[in-house]
Design a protein around this motif. Sequence first.
Motif, PDB file in Angstrom:
ATOM      1  N   GLN A 190       6.850  11.692 -11.698  1.00  0.00           N
ATOM      2  CA  GLN A 190       6.909  13.069 -12.193  1.00  0.00           C
ATOM      3  C   GLN A 190       6.012  13.253 -13.415  1.00  0.00           C
ATOM      4  O   GLN A 190       5.408  14.315 -13.588  1.00  0.00           O
ATOM      5  N   SER A 191       5.922  12.212 -14.246  1.00  0.00           N
ATOM      6  CA  SER A 191       5.085  12.317 -15.447  1.00  0.00           C
ATOM      7  C   SER A 191       3.601  12.260 -15.122  1.00  0.00           C
ATOM      8  O   SER A 191       2.767  12.667 -15.945  1.00  0.00           O
ATOM      9  N   LEU A 192       3.251  11.771 -13.906  1.00  0.00           N
ATOM     10  CA  LEU A 192       1.847  11.618 -13.541  1.00  0.00           C
ATOM     11  C   LEU A 192       1.332  12.735 -12.634  1.00  0.00           C
ATOM     12  O   LEU A 192       0.138  12.789 -12.346  1.00  0.00           O
ATOM     13  N   ALA A 194      11.105   9.224  -3.868  1.00  0.00           N
ATOM     14  CA  ALA A 194      12.265   9.084  -4.753  1.00  0.00           C
ATOM     15  C   ALA A 194      12.170   9.962  -5.980  1.00  0.00           C
ATOM     16  O   ALA A 194      13.149  10.104  -6.726  1.00  0.00           O
ATOM     17  N   GLN A 195      10.987  10.549  -6.226  1.00  0.00           N
ATOM     18  CA  GLN A 195      10.755  11.385  -7.409  1.00  0.00           C
ATOM     19  C   GLN A 195      11.196  10.668  -8.688  1.00  0.00           C
ATOM     20  O   GLN A 195      11.991  11.191  -9.484  1.00  0.00           O
ATOM     21  N   SER A 204       0.809  -1.220   0.000  1.00  0.00           N
ATOM     22  CA  SER A 204       0.000   0.000   0.000  1.00  0.00           C
ATOM     23  C   SER A 204       0.843   1.272   0.000  1.00  0.00           C
ATOM     24  O   SER A 204       0.320   2.360  -0.219  1.00  0.00           O
ATOM     25  N   ASP A 205       2.155   1.144   0.254  1.00  0.00           N
ATOM     26  CA  ASP A 205       3.030   2.323   0.318  1.00  0.00           C
ATOM     27  C   ASP A 205       3.821   2.544  -0.964  1.00  0.00           C
ATOM     28  O   ASP A 205       4.733   3.372  -0.995  1.00  0.00           O
ATOM     29  N   TRP A 206       3.483   1.831  -2.014  1.00  0.00           N
ATOM     30  CA  TRP A 206       4.261   1.904  -3.256  1.00  0.00           C
ATOM     31  C   TRP A 206       4.296   3.324  -3.808  1.00  0.00           C
ATOM     32  O   TRP A 206       5.353   3.856  -4.148  1.00  0.00           O
TER      33      TRP A 206
END
Length: 218
Positions: free
Chosen positions: A104-106, A98-99, A89-91
């Motif tokens: 970043q694209s989402l 971690a960026q 659940s923490d994915w």
Amino acid sequence: PNVVVDTLSTVISLPGCPVGHWHGDVEDPFFYYAGLMGNNNDDDTSSGRHLPPPGVITVIPLLEVGGQIPNGPTEFLMGSHIPPTRDDSDWWTRQQTAQTPLVQSLELILPATPGTVILFDIRLRHRGGANRSDAPRPILYLGYTMRWFRDAANFVDPHTVGWAELEGGEARKALFGRLDTQEYTKVLERELVEVYGADYLDTIKARVGGGKRVEGRR
């Protein structure tokens, strides 16, 4: 109706308010029940995961947000209402920390004009942007949820001292939590009757509930 208004509030970001933290408003109530929802294949972590939302959030800006005005429109992480794996659940949180290029694209910043209605899945990760303008940024915030859904993350039920001291761990407390909330109300009523009398309690109930005062209560 099967849909009810669960939350109605105004959220105001003052000048100089920093960017908010990424979050989903509630935990996915279906996350731990993938097997019951038709995904029994351990090798398939995607099928059966895009389940209906328990609720939808409505954001309505009361003035222009974003665009040429640096007042911090709401930002969204597209797709984050769907856990990519069944047991992690923490994915999404780790990916954002971690960026990664995917995250970043989402990430989506959504400017809007006054009165625009923005609807999103109550599980979707989002945050308020930093208000770098010299004026407050008010928005209306409404939550529509399915009738069966209870938001235990943001609205904590009151409990008695006995429940707080209940042995057996958090699972046992959760099992008896609703019953204890009912008992909490009964305890308050008994305390009011003991201190002020039964007529006082009946008067309060009639005033708050709009009903008739109970006469001749023993």
